[in-house]
Design an enzyme around this catalytic site. Structure first.
Site, PDB file in Angstrom:
ATOM      1  CG  ASN A  53      -5.117  33.238  16.779  1.00 34.19           C
ATOM      2  OD1 ASN A  53      -4.927  33.286  15.554  1.00 34.19           O
ATOM      3  ND2 ASN A  53      -5.606  32.163  17.390  1.00 34.19           N
ATOM      4  CD  GLU A  91     -10.503  28.795  16.986  1.00 32.40           C
ATOM      5  OE1 GLU A  91      -9.715  29.280  16.151  1.00 32.40           O
ATOM      6  OE2 GLU A  91     -11.122  29.497  17.827  1.00 32.40           O
ATOM      7  CD  GLU A 120      -5.861  30.381  23.548  1.00 33.03           C
ATOM      8  OE1 GLU A 120      -6.077  31.590  23.441  1.00 33.03           O
ATOM      9  OE2 GLU A 120      -5.905  29.599  22.582  1.00 33.03           O
ATOM     10  N   GLY A 148     -13.877  32.639  22.148  1.00 33.22           N
ATOM     11  CA  GLY A 148     -14.879  33.172  21.228  1.00 33.22           C
ATOM     12  C   GLY A 148     -16.294  33.154  21.786  1.00 33.22           C
ATOM     13  CB  SER A 164     -13.864  35.688  26.149  1.00 32.98           C
ATOM     14  OG  SER A 164     -14.559  34.804  25.280  1.00 32.98           O
TER      15      SER A 164
END
Ligand code: PGA
Length: 260
Positions: A9, A98, A168, A174, A214
């Protein structure tokens, strides 16, 4: 055997030249006959050129990072699933945390997006995951169940079987802080059980569930060793061709060792 998938992604990164160079390098470094499928999700504006760049590759497909919940019409700035299909996109990431957080995408909106994606025979990569707060207060399983129930479980068996699910945890995205192998296995197995609970024929056993948050060259091998992990959705490390293809090789090594 369930499909094994390594997906990148790219989010809102890379200019045009960098994006083309990244895809070319990944294609060069990939072997033609690997056992895992590869999905790349570049920004919208590069999709058409990148699709034509990878034509002929049997195991690499291109995903959009989002699509509209509407079919067409007066929705300025939106991109529909039929537009994506018309330029050769094959998958769509939907429900990334997000977008849930920044664009207020609710489970109900994501349900509509899933319908639009399936109408075009594209593959949804449906993201679910809990926040740090929800993990801390112990509501993580309940949150995942609700995300699945409200966005996916209206589908019929055949439709659900064409989806990929990405677990996720938001706190791992991140941050450099991946979930532990036990947490990952527990949540993947829970997702499978929930599917089997709502549908007949244990179809949960046939749906690919990939992990994101991550994933890197230093933890991928361990993550892939969990029996319910069918691959990874990779953000940061997918922007470096060497890291991304090394993670792909780790998945393939594990797959070939399981076959002997
Ligand atoms: P990350 O992102 O690998 O940079 O944590 C994963 C994702 O957002 O899908």
């Amino acid at each position: 055997m369930r499909k094994k998938i390594i997906a990148g992604n790219w989010k809102m990164n890379l200019n045009y030249a960098e994006a083309l160079s990244l895809v070319d390098t990944i294609v060069d470094q990939m072997e033609d006959d690997g056992l895992a499928e590869v999905v790349l999700a570049p920004p919208f504006i590069y999709l058409r050129d990148i699709v034509s760049r990878v034509q002929g590759s049997t195991r690499l497909s291109i995903a959009a990072q989002n699509c509209s919940q509407f079919k067409n019409g007066a929705h300025t700035g939106e991109v529909s699933s039929s537009m994506l299909s018309s330029v050769g996109v094959e998958c769509v990431i939907v429900g990334h945390s997000e977008r849930r957080a920044e664009q207020n995408e609710s489970n109900e909106i994501l349900k509509l997006k899933i319908d639009r994606i399936l109408e075009q025979f594209l593959i949804p990569v449906f993201c679910c995951g809990e926040t740090a707060e929800e993990r801390k207060n112990g509501s993580h399983s309940e949150i995942i169940n609700r995300q699945l129930e409200q966005s996916l479980f209206h589908l019929n068996e055949a439709q659900l079987l064409s989806c990929v699910i990405a677990y996720e945890p938001v706190w791992a995205i991140g941050t450099g802080k991946n979930a532990s192998i036990d947490q990952i296995q527990e949540m993947h197995s829970l997702i499978r059980k929930q599917i089997n609970h709502h549908y007949k024929n244990n179809i949960g056993e046939n749906i690919s569930i990939i992990y994101g948050g991550s994933v890197s060259v230093s933890n991928a091998e361990e993550i892939f060793s969990a029996p319910d992990v069918d691959g990874a959705l990779i953000g940061g490390a997918s922007l470096k061709a060497a890291d991304f293809t090394l993670i792909l090789k780790m998945m393939e090594k594990m797959l070939s060792s399981r076959m002997v």
